[in-house]
Design a protein around this motif. Structure first.
Motif, PDB file in Angstrom:
ATOM      1  N   ASN A 131      62.907  41.801  63.117  1.00  0.00           N
ATOM      2  CA  ASN A 131      62.069  42.685  63.919  1.00  0.00           C
ATOM      3  C   ASN A 131      61.877  44.040  63.247  1.00  0.00           C
ATOM      4  O   ASN A 131      60.830  44.670  63.374  1.00  0.00           O
ATOM      5  CB  ASN A 131      62.658  42.860  65.312  1.00  0.00           C
ATOM      6  N   VAL A 143      44.422  39.691  61.204  1.00  0.00           N
ATOM      7  CA  VAL A 143      45.493  40.613  60.783  1.00  0.00           C
ATOM      8  C   VAL A 143      46.785  40.448  61.583  1.00  0.00           C
ATOM      9  O   VAL A 143      47.852  40.831  61.108  1.00  0.00           O
ATOM     10  CB  VAL A 143      45.052  42.091  60.831  1.00  0.00           C
ATOM     11  N   PHE A 144      46.701  39.900  62.791  1.00  0.00           N
ATOM     12  CA  PHE A 144      47.917  39.670  63.575  1.00  0.00           C
ATOM     13  C   PHE A 144      48.286  38.190  63.567  1.00  0.00           C
ATOM     14  O   PHE A 144      48.981  37.712  64.456  1.00  0.00           O
ATOM     15  CB  PHE A 144      47.737  40.153  65.019  1.00  0.00           C
ATOM     16  N   ASN A 145      47.813  37.468  62.573  1.00  0.00           N
ATOM     17  CA  ASN A 145      48.026  36.032  62.493  1.00  0.00           C
ATOM     18  C   ASN A 145      47.241  35.324  63.605  1.00  0.00           C
ATOM     19  O   ASN A 145      46.593  35.976  64.416  1.00  0.00           O
ATOM     20  CB  ASN A 145      49.516  35.698  62.581  1.00  0.00           C
ATOM     21  N   CYS A 202      51.269  37.260  66.089  1.00  0.00           N
ATOM     22  CA  CYS A 202      52.206  38.394  66.151  1.00  0.00           C
ATOM     23  C   CYS A 202      52.566  38.721  67.601  1.00  0.00           C
ATOM     24  O   CYS A 202      51.705  38.810  68.464  1.00  0.00           O
ATOM     25  CB  CYS A 202      51.556  39.620  65.519  1.00  0.00           C
ATOM     26  N   GLU A 262      48.964  35.891  53.525  1.00  0.00           N
ATOM     27  CA  GLU A 262      49.715  34.918  54.331  1.00  0.00           C
ATOM     28  C   GLU A 262      49.789  33.655  53.497  1.00  0.00           C
ATOM     29  O   GLU A 262      48.819  33.298  52.816  1.00  0.00           O
ATOM     30  CB  GLU A 262      48.949  34.591  55.617  1.00  0.00           C
ATOM     31  N   LYS A 274      56.776  26.928  58.232  1.00  0.00           N
ATOM     32  CA  LYS A 274      57.070  27.912  57.172  1.00  0.00           C
ATOM     33  C   LYS A 274      57.607  27.181  55.937  1.00  0.00           C
ATOM     34  O   LYS A 274      57.256  27.502  54.818  1.00  0.00           O
ATOM     35  CB  LYS A 274      58.092  28.931  57.667  1.00  0.00           C
ATOM     36  N   ALA A 307      54.278  47.714  59.051  1.00  0.00           N
ATOM     37  CA  ALA A 307      52.890  47.482  59.446  1.00  0.00           C
ATOM     38  C   ALA A 307      52.325  48.690  60.196  1.00  0.00           C
ATOM     39  O   ALA A 307      51.193  49.119  59.934  1.00  0.00           O
ATOM     40  CB  ALA A 307      52.795  46.220  60.283  1.00  0.00           C
ATOM     41  N   PHE A 354      60.670  34.989  61.600  1.00  0.00           N
ATOM     42  CA  PHE A 354      59.719  34.794  60.495  1.00  0.00           C
ATOM     43  C   PHE A 354      60.041  33.549  59.680  1.00  0.00           C
ATOM     44  O   PHE A 354      59.171  32.902  59.132  1.00  0.00           O
ATOM     45  CB  PHE A 354      59.775  35.981  59.519  1.00  0.00           C
ATOM     46  N   GLY A 405      54.125  41.531  68.385  1.00  0.00           N
ATOM     47  CA  GLY A 405      54.240  42.976  68.553  1.00  0.00           C
ATOM     48  C   GLY A 405      52.902  43.683  68.610  1.00  0.00           C
ATOM     49  O   GLY A 405      52.846  44.907  68.512  1.00  0.00           O
ATOM     50  N   ARG A 454      51.777  31.100  66.235  1.00  0.00           N
ATOM     51  CA  ARG A 454      52.645  32.091  65.590  1.00  0.00           C
ATOM     52  C   ARG A 454      51.994  33.470  65.549  1.00  0.00           C
ATOM     53  O   ARG A 454      52.340  34.314  64.710  1.00  0.00           O
ATOM     54  CB  ARG A 454      53.025  31.656  64.181  1.00  0.00           C
ATOM     55  N   ARG A 477      60.977  32.790  69.922  1.00  0.00           N
ATOM     56  CA  ARG A 477      59.659  33.154  70.444  1.00  0.00           C
ATOM     57  C   ARG A 477      59.761  33.444  71.954  1.00  0.00           C
ATOM     58  O   ARG A 477      59.209  34.419  72.441  1.00  0.00           O
ATOM     59  CB  ARG A 477      58.694  32.009  70.136  1.00  0.00           C
ATOM     60  N   TRP A 498      62.801  28.463  66.145  1.00  0.00           N
ATOM     61  CA  TRP A 498      61.617  29.304  66.297  1.00  0.00           C
ATOM     62  C   TRP A 498      61.202  29.385  67.777  1.00  0.00           C
ATOM     63  O   TRP A 498      60.914  30.462  68.283  1.00  0.00           O
ATOM     64  CB  TRP A 498      60.458  28.748  65.451  1.00  0.00           C
TER      65      TRP A 498
END
Ligand code: HEM
Length: 506
Positions: A310, A445-447, A453, A380, A98, A317, A114, A455, A451, A125, A121
């Motif tokens: 979170n 769309v969810f990466n 997503c 992104e 990041k 989203a 994030f 969720g 990394r 995770r 991280w």
């Protein structure tokens, strides 16, 4: 008084600016002017930035180097090439943390996932994977979502439909996900989704924070830093919102700590995962399992950072996707009736997520189509630690930013085919009638990569519960389709909200 010379210089500059604004490069791509770089093209198209980017990507084979004015030292590589995404997000992941620039822009998130890299991280995770990925957590999530539907969303929709009141569905969904998010994260229901639609200070603070973060992305760094130093404009609102969020979350943490310490609970897996995120993290803290890099007085801050991250991850989203989903159904009534048919033909036990998934293939396809066309996280960004060459042949170095634009990516013929602008849930259904998988570097769309997503499943569960209930109970009529256009921010909201009339289904 202005002399003739100054007036002449002013006139000349004005004529030159008009000339630059009107001219195009022969390739149709923005011209790189001396001193000004590509700023004139950007200014000229800022009001239609989404379509402008689509045109650029189509003409540049999916990757384009944007040069800013000389004094900003701004070089941005815009890319939506799946091979580049795969490379940056997975194959050479280690070279693309990041980084400090991202951390600075999102400083309100502190050490949340994030913003975190490396050891912190990894720890986040692991914890989040355990919590969000556990099947019992899905039961807990479905229970809370359905409670909020029955006690929040449905009463409000019934009220507006009975009285023929126009309502902003995007706002209702934001309230819905905010209330559910607070309950799941902190065991606290702010009850923002009630008939009189009260303003909630923390929800408003989240909006202000997001607005300021977007502003930080579009103005040169020295501008927002100066505003922060002077405590004016969006930076003033940002600091105020930060304080509001801190006092709300720290109060919840203090109350929960007291509760956890006073309760003697039998340690069981059931207790650990069928609970809110705050309880889970406080228990972890009390058992001294936090990473040793954290000192004692950083622990509450660590929990605060986790909860806030979170919150932001979950709230917008989902509510934004639901808004675009219902908009797309309103302009594609055949898809809406096919979903209704699918829902009428099966009995769903929402606690069994895998079963619900396998039975609601068409609804799943419609949600994926919505995400493809209106990815809620529209941009992104990454910056390399060391110079590198991407699969497209473009060189990148640590001073550059790489930006991926998901809105344009979902609308590229070379990626999704000639029918890329159509809303076709069938795209996601295999010949055998199962859900068709697309690689994450294509459906980004969810990466993608390490990394990705965490969720995703949670989001699909929540969206399906809400969508299924609403489709069976109501018909949604859009007040004015022309007003439904995307804004330009870190999340792809509807610029003027989503004004609808709600009718009861026959
Ligand atoms: C439609 C819904 C959602 C979409 C489209 C979505 C998309 C994304 C994207 C694009 C990222 C990468 C962000 C970045 O690194 O810059 C991300 C990361 C993440 N998302 Fe989601 N998200 C959704 C819902 C959720 C929900 C409900 C949660 C649960 C709280 C969640 C938790 C996370 C977490 C923890 C990460 C960080 C992963 C990491 O950095 O290792 N997301 N999501």
């Amino acid at each position: 008084m202005m002399g003739y010379f100054e007036i002449l210089v002013l006139l000349f500059s004005f004529v030159l600016l008009c000339y630059l604004l009107l001219l195009h490069d022969k390739t149709g791509l923005p011209t790189n002017w001396p001193l000004l770089g590509m700023l004139p093209a950007l200014l000229k198209n800022i009001h239609r930035i989404h379509n402008f980017l689509i045109e650029i990507f189509e003409k540049s084979h999916l990757t384009f180097l944007f040069d800013g004015p000389w004094f900003t030292n701004m070089q941005i590589l815009l890319t939506i090439d799946p091979a580049n995404i795969h490379y940056v997000m997975s194959k050479n992941f280690g070279n693309y943390p990041k980084g400090t620039k991202f951390n600075e822009m999102f400083d309100v998130l502190g050490d949340g996932i994030f913003n975190a890299d490396f050891l912190v991280w990894q720890y986040h995770r692991k914890m989040a994977q355990y919590f969000l990925g556990h099947p019992k957590f899905h039961h807990f999530l479905v229970k809370r979502t359905r409670e909020k539907l029955e006690n929040g969303l449905i009463p409000v929709l019934d009220h507006v439909s009975l009285h023929g009141i126009e309502v902003d569905l995007q706002d209702l969904f934001a309230r819905f996900t905010f209330d559910v998010g607070c309950t799941i994260m902190m065991d606290h229901d702010p009850k923002s989704l009630v008939v009189d639609l009260p303003t909630n200070a923390s929800s408003k603070a989240l909006d202000d924070v997001e607005e300021a973060i977007f502003h930080r992305h579009v103005v040169p760094t020295f501008v927002w830093k100066l505003q922060r130093w002077l405590n004016v404009g969006k930076e003033y609102k940002y600091i105020k919102a930060w304080k509001t969020l801190d006092s709300f979350i720290y109060q919840c943490i203090a109350e929960k700590r007291k509760e956890v310490c006073s309760k003697v609970q039998q340690p069981s897996e059931e207790n650990e995962v069928c609970t809110d995120l705050l309880t889970l993290y406080i228990k972890e803290d009390e058992s001294d399992k936090y990473p040793t890099i954290l000192s004692n007085n950083q622990r509450d801050k660590f929990i605060r950072d986790t909860v806030l991250t979170n919150f932001i991850a979950g709230r917008d989203a989902i509510s934004i996707t639901l808004s675009w989903f219902f908009y797309l159904l309103s302009v594609n009534p055949l898809v809406a009736s096919r979903i209704k048919k699918e829902l009428d033909s099966v009995m769903i036990d929402w606690r069994n997520f895998k079963e619900a998934n396998s039975k609601l293939v068409y609804l799943h396809g419609a949600l994926c189509e919505t995400l493809r066309l209106y990815a809620p996280v529209a941009f992104e960004a990454k910056a390399p630690m060391d110079p590198d060459i991407l699969p497209s042949g473009h060189r990148v170095n640590p001073n550059m930013q790489i930006i991926f634009n998901l809105y344009a990516m979902g609308r590229m013929k070379s990626i999704w085919g000639d029918d890329c602008n159509e809303f076709k849930p069938e795209r996601w259904i295999s010949a055998q009638g199962n859900i068709r998988h697309e690689p994450s570097y294509k459906f980004f769309v969810f990466n993608a990569g390490p990394r990705t997503c965490l969720g995703k499943e949670m989001a699909f569960t929540q969206m399906k519960v809400v969508a299924a209930t609403m489709i069976q109970k109501y018909v949604i009529e859009v007040v004015d389709e022309r007003q439904v256009i995307p804004n330009m921010s870190i999340f792809l909201r509807m610029k003027h909200g989503f004004k609808v009339r709600i009718l009861r289904s026959k």
